[in-house]
Design an enzyme around this catalytic site. Sequence first.
Site, PDB file in Angstrom:
ATOM      1  N   ASP A 227     -32.097   1.473 -47.006  1.00 15.22           N
ATOM      2  CA  ASP A 227     -32.196  -0.256 -47.053  1.00 15.22           C
ATOM      3  C   ASP A 227     -33.307  -0.738 -48.352  1.00 15.22           C
ATOM      4  OD1 ASP A 227     -32.718  -2.948 -46.789  1.00 15.22           O
ATOM      5  OD2 ASP A 227     -33.540  -2.461 -44.421  1.00 15.22           O
TER       6      ASP A 227
HETATM    7  C1  BGC Z   1     -32.656  -6.096 -45.538  1.00 23.29           C
HETATM    8  C2  BGC Z   1     -31.140  -5.928 -46.034  1.00 23.29           C
HETATM    9  C3  BGC Z   1     -30.691  -6.005 -47.089  1.00 23.29           C
HETATM   10  C4  BGC Z   1     -30.938  -5.785 -48.235  1.00 23.29           C
HETATM   11  C5  BGC Z   1     -30.399  -6.119 -49.214  1.00 23.29           C
HETATM   12  C6  BGC Z   1     -33.603  -5.702 -47.115  1.00 23.29           C
HETATM   13  O1  BGC Z   1     -34.211  -6.695 -47.285  1.00 23.29           O
HETATM   14  O2  BGC Z   1     -33.097  -5.844 -44.918  1.00 23.29           O
HETATM   15  O3  BGC Z   1     -30.608  -6.247 -44.482  1.00 23.29           O
HETATM   16  O4  BGC Z   1     -29.017  -5.958 -46.732  1.00 23.29           O
HETATM   17  O5  BGC Z   1     -33.102  -6.487 -48.273  1.00 23.29           O
HETATM   18  O6  BGC Z   1     -30.623  -7.567 -49.537  1.00 23.29           O
END
Ligand code: BGC
Length: 741
Positions: A227
């Site tokens: 993530d």
């Molecule tokens: C989120 C993800 C997301 C990623 C990119 C993170 O903060 O938890 O779900 O895909 O950011 O935006």
Amino acid sequence: MIDDHSPDDLTLHQKASLGSGASFWRTKTVAGLPAAVLTDGPHGVRAQVGAEDHLGIAPSAPATCFPPAAGLAQSWDPQLVERVGAALADEARAHGAGVLLGPGVNIKRDPRGGRNFEYYSEDPHLSGVLGAAWVRGLQSHGVGASVKHFAANNAEHDRMRSDSQVDTRALREIYLKSFERVVTESWPWTVMCSYNKINGVYAFENQWLLSEILRGQWGFNGAVVSDWGAVGDRVSAMAAGLDLAMPGGDPALDNAVVAAVEAGKLDEATVDAAARNVLTMLQRIADGAPRAWPVDLDAHHALAREVAGRCIALLKNQDGLLPLDPGRALAVIGSFAEQPRYQGGGSSRVNAARLDIPLEQIRKHARGDVFYAPGFDVDGDANRLRDDAAAIAASADVAVVFLGLTEREESEGFDRSTIDLPEQQLHVLRAVVAVQPRTVVVLSHGGAVRLAEVDRLAQAILDGGLLGQAGGGAIADVLFGTVNPSGRLAETVPVRLEDAPSFLNFPGENSQVLYGESIYVGYRWYDARKIDVTYPFGHGLSYTAFSYGAVHVESDDDNLLVMLPVTNTGDRDGREIIQVYMSKPSSSVRRVPKDLKGFQVIDLTAGATADVTIRITRNDFAYWEERIDGWIVEGGAYTIHVGSSSKDIRCATVVEVNGDKLNLPLTEDSTIGEVMAHPTAGPLFASLAAQTMASMADTLDPALGVDIAQVAASIPLGRIAAFGGGFSRETLDRFLEQVRD
Ligand code: BGC
């Protein structure tokens, strides 16, 4: 081009570089390989133009906003979800993305979870089936999925530090289960590991999770992506099985990997394996390009409307108030009718290509007068607005009141502290119902809201969750009966927040979240505790009615076929969602009262009957046996319940299942009860310990009629010697030796 590359052709530094991003959404260009673009997801393409962030702040290019998972799940329709996936892939490709960051298949553990709008359900079977369909659709059009957030990421509070403390059985049967299905059925190109820790170890450096389970046991053959911003230590993450740390952009992190290899702290083979997985992803993206279709935003809007119509659940329809007669005068109340709430906030926020306004769509269907009053102001209270609303409600034949949650109340990044609708909205509803009993409530919200009072006040309730850009049209379609509603709740609506399974353990304290309710999540909990709910999991009505015939089962290899006729007994065409739940009334382990094992969507014209077959696999009978760290099918009788919701069970039958052999090693810690239950060791023990048992029985007053077997059942073998009667240490050792042989 990528075909020509294997990690062997790359330098150590190049291989390490493949393992982190170049920028927010892009991987690096290494040795002439094209970089990959990964972008959010999941209910639309968030292709950022200009500034980049993972919170949905900077602008992104217009794209179709399909219903977010909270709405989409209410369709219970994998085919429809698959079509959404394919459409999303085409838009992703048009924006140059090779991976779309979704679907989110985490379990809605607590109704307060700030990101519940991005997840499908409280149930792992439903989440897994829909997640797998989404991935199938997306990847069939040449774009890779990133199933997220792996794993046990069920709250937003403190999400980058918190430790989800979950017992193994709950992990396997609930929290990992949806991921397992998606991975083993649809082979996503990537899996995104979550921010949090699981039982003390961060997901990104959790070898057990990423290597043993995901790759080893499930056979995952794609790339594990972090993530955004999750990775603290690149080297330990790579050692655990992480392939790509995003977003990246800091060369020092790649250098740390190189230095670790050179210092003998990280095996170069590990860097090779990660590089190979990233190369596979790049290859798949390159191969997928020709499978994308040109984007037709009109067609996608039409699809978004069809899907949204299927996601709306009719929770209540007293005296058949719905569908509305288009000739009657309507009072439409609530600012959501003019400014719809149709998606969640944060990284998944889409710049919707267009937007259907419910009020306008209602006006298109209506032939009588349509009055409108905002009723409440989402930014404040106003008695005048309430009185205006009541006035138009009184003069119309029916009031349609739009209620819901604003983005201010729920978003990625924080959890809610309550599940109540804003008081000012209920205030307006009370005033409207006082003058107009024929009131319909239309709900928009991401997480579950308390509906006990709404249920008492309103004559009809439509719940769409969040419906995406075409939700306004879909709501009008359902209100007037152009679409016969068929949506089903994917999450229980509790009477009170205090009834929720994790009420006392959410969102945790000092970065520790105890999953104390274990496998009793969602309806499993409410059923086990016999707690009344306002609307149960799986609930949703129709403008027609369905009758279920007798159910029978047949076996087909290792599968069970659950078969029954279903008839549309009303005078409208409609869609029914037939649900199969299973229970094991007598079991040697803890069991939930029942859980979902299969379901089938069926469209039936008025008066028609169809034979429905729902397949349940042998794996569906298995529970996670912690003592052997594996799945086990317990033998014996299981009840198969078939119903229209988890509470509305229409028929049931019992099946006998042959169990797996459970070979638990017997030790001196095994109890007499466990030994006696063993088919061969039991009789042997009974003969060896007959005298001891008899002397124990002598200590009991026969007049009480107490059974010695019951009293002694929990005594460990190693402690029997203390009771005398000749069962000495030597006898025990001899017994254990014989049993081992
Ligand atoms: C989120 C993800 C997301 C990623 C990119 C993170 O903060 O938890 O779900 O895909 O950011 O935006």
